[in-house]
Write a protein that holds these residues in place. Structure first.
Motif, PDB file in Angstrom:
ATOM      1  N   LYS A  11     -81.889 -35.791  12.844  1.00  0.00           N
ATOM      2  CA  LYS A  11     -80.981 -35.723  13.978  1.00  0.00           C
ATOM      3  C   LYS A  11     -81.599 -36.379  15.204  1.00  0.00           C
ATOM      4  N   ASP A 200     -67.471 -47.281  19.971  1.00  0.00           N
ATOM      5  CA  ASP A 200     -67.257 -46.089  19.151  1.00  0.00           C
ATOM      6  C   ASP A 200     -68.464 -45.163  19.299  1.00  0.00           C
ATOM      7  N   SER A 201     -68.268 -44.016  19.934  1.00  0.00           N
ATOM      8  CA  SER A 201     -69.384 -43.109  20.183  1.00  0.00           C
ATOM      9  C   SER A 201     -69.972 -42.546  18.903  1.00  0.00           C
ATOM     10  N   GLU A 202     -69.158 -42.404  17.853  1.00  0.00           N
ATOM     11  CA  GLU A 202     -69.661 -41.888  16.579  1.00  0.00           C
ATOM     12  C   GLU A 202     -70.618 -42.887  15.928  1.00  0.00           C
ATOM     13  N   ILE A 203     -70.257 -44.156  15.944  1.00  0.00           N
ATOM     14  CA  ILE A 203     -71.141 -45.183  15.390  1.00  0.00           C
ATOM     15  C   ILE A 203     -72.403 -45.280  16.244  1.00  0.00           C
ATOM     16  N   SER A 204     -72.234 -45.272  17.564  1.00  0.00           N
ATOM     17  CA  SER A 204     -73.376 -45.383  18.472  1.00  0.00           C
ATOM     18  C   SER A 204     -74.371 -44.251  18.263  1.00  0.00           C
ATOM     19  N   ARG A 205     -73.875 -43.073  17.960  1.00  0.00           N
ATOM     20  CA  ARG A 205     -74.739 -41.897  17.819  1.00  0.00           C
ATOM     21  C   ARG A 205     -75.729 -42.050  16.669  1.00  0.00           C
ATOM     22  N   THR A 206     -75.400 -42.818  15.650  1.00  0.00           N
ATOM     23  CA  THR A 206     -76.335 -43.039  14.544  1.00  0.00           C
ATOM     24  C   THR A 206     -77.034 -44.391  14.658  1.00  0.00           C
ATOM     25  N   PRO A 209     -79.304 -43.808  18.560  1.00  0.00           N
ATOM     26  CA  PRO A 209     -79.059 -42.387  18.807  1.00  0.00           C
ATOM     27  C   PRO A 209     -79.462 -41.849  20.166  1.00  0.00           C
ATOM     28  N   ALA A 213     -74.397 -43.322  25.965  1.00  0.00           N
ATOM     29  CA  ALA A 213     -73.134 -43.485  25.246  1.00  0.00           C
ATOM     30  C   ALA A 213     -72.414 -44.731  25.756  1.00  0.00           C
ATOM     31  N   HIS A 284     -75.451 -43.890   6.136  1.00  0.00           N
ATOM     32  CA  HIS A 284     -74.307 -43.664   7.028  1.00  0.00           C
ATOM     33  C   HIS A 284     -73.013 -44.378   6.591  1.00  0.00           C
TER      34      HIS A 284
END
Length: 375
Positions: A11, A200-206, A209, A213, A284
């Motif tokens: 994480k 895309d915040s979801e893609i950016s998060r991985t 990380p 944002a 991912h």
């Protein structure tokens, strides 16, 4: 023999392994020895960030690459906590005997004498001012900069000397230094480039990380622009079937936030970045991993990477041409310029050489040096 241990996502980290660097003598291969039976698949141990002080011997790096819009760069840190899986600087950790994987994100080195070295470099009688790019290899505004303030110290030296600088970052922390950058920008001595890979915040998060944002980066573009600092957007890297569909939307959002120019780079996979990125894909985006790599190879002459100048940044072939056309037409439609020209227009004519006082002389020595400078 037991099967290889499945990829486990940590994480807040980009890499999914701590693969060895290419200079290590002994080889290692992960496998499941049965002791992790109680750990859920996909879980991984937390890695704590360690920052080690480094007394550097030099601080300015020079290059002769024709596909880079600057010749001189400065990096206050080695390694980067942002954890961007695509970072081309990851392989540099191999020189330190560390992994380009999780070590690169968690075992950082801070060049605590960066400002002192810069001052001495600028004071050298033979120094000729050229715009300096800060944050090229690793982000100069990564989280540890909040406490260490090495980038801030470097900017204070450049501001004092009226030396041109271009900042490259994906962090909102750059807003802290507007008090230095805005007056420099007013004299044509400063500009900034904000990297936006995806909206895309979801893609950016991985993918990246611990970077700001995407929405926060757009706000940073607006904040810098309103302070009078010219801002470019760097759409990098463009990853086929992951971030590539967003090219036009990223450029439009950046223009609306105030960006005045733009630049892009297609995904680069030098050395250890290649297996690390493919591990990330399998962890991912397993359903499209092969498709992504097929398109990458199509843009690299059938290879995973081609380091030739003129090809490494934008690729070649039909797909590379399509990306180039999409980017160029959108930039023209939005009235955006080129990132390189923004660097080239920075003013070097007002540069003034700094004083350098040996540390042992203290305040008295500083006073004497100032008096000598009058003559």
């Amino acid at each position: 023999m037991l099967p290889p241990r499945p990829l486990a996502v940590s994480k807040g980290r980009g890499a999914v392994s701590n693969m060895q660097g290419r200079y290590e003598v002994n080889g290692r291969e992960g496998f499941d020895d049965g002791w992790d039976a109680g750990i859920e698949p996909g879980d991984a141990p937390r890695f704590k960030t360690q920052v080690t002080d480094e007394v550097a011997k030099s601080i300015l790096s020079r290059n002769a690459s024709p596909d880079i819009p600057f010749k001189v760069s400065l990096n206050p840190y080695r390694g980067c906590e942002h954890g961007c899986i695509y970072c081309f600087a990851r392989p540099t950790h191999s020189y330190l005997g560390l992994s380009p994987g999780l070590d690169f994100e968690t075992r950082l080195f801070a060049k605590v004498n960066a400002a002192e070295l810069l001052r001495r470099e600028l004071a050298h009688p033979g120094y000729k001012p050229e715009h300096i790019a800060i944050g090229v290899n690793t982000d100069a505004y990564q989280p540890c900069e909040r406490e260490m303030r090495l980038t801030r110290q470097v900017l204070e030296v450049l501001s004092e000397c009226q030396h041109p600088v271009g900042m490259i970052t994906k962090s909102s922390l750059i807003e802290r230094d507007i008090d230095l950058l805005a007056p420099m920008a007013a004299k044509g001595q400063a500009c900034a480039a904000i990297t936006i890979t995806t909206l895309d915040s979801e893609i950016s998060r991985t993918l990246e990380p611990r970077a700001a944002a995407p929405a926060r980066r757009l706000r940073t573009i607006r904040t810098l622009t309103e302070a009078g600092i010219p801002v470019s957007v760097s759409v990098a890297p463009i990853i086929p079937f992951v971030t590539e569909p967003e090219i036009e939307r990223i450029l439009e959002a950046a223009r609306d936030a105030g960006a005045v120019s733009a630049h892009y780079v297609v995904l680069r996979l030098p050395f250890e970045v290649n297996p690390l990125f493919q591990q990330w894909l399998e962890a991912h985006f397993p359903e499209r991993a092969q498709r992504v790599m097929n398109r990458v190879r199509e843009m690299r002459g059938g290879k995973d990477y081609d380091s030739d100048w003129g090809k490494r940044m934008q690729g070649e072939g039909v797909w590379a041409d399509l990306i180039r056309q999409r980017f160029t037409k959108t930039v023209e439609r939005l009235g955006l310029g080129k990132l390189g020209s923004r660097f080239e227009r920075l003013d070097t004519s007002q540069f003034r050489r700094p004083l350098v006082v040996p540390a042992a002389t203290g305040k008295a020595g500083a006073k004497g040096a100032a008096q000598l400078d009058l003559f």
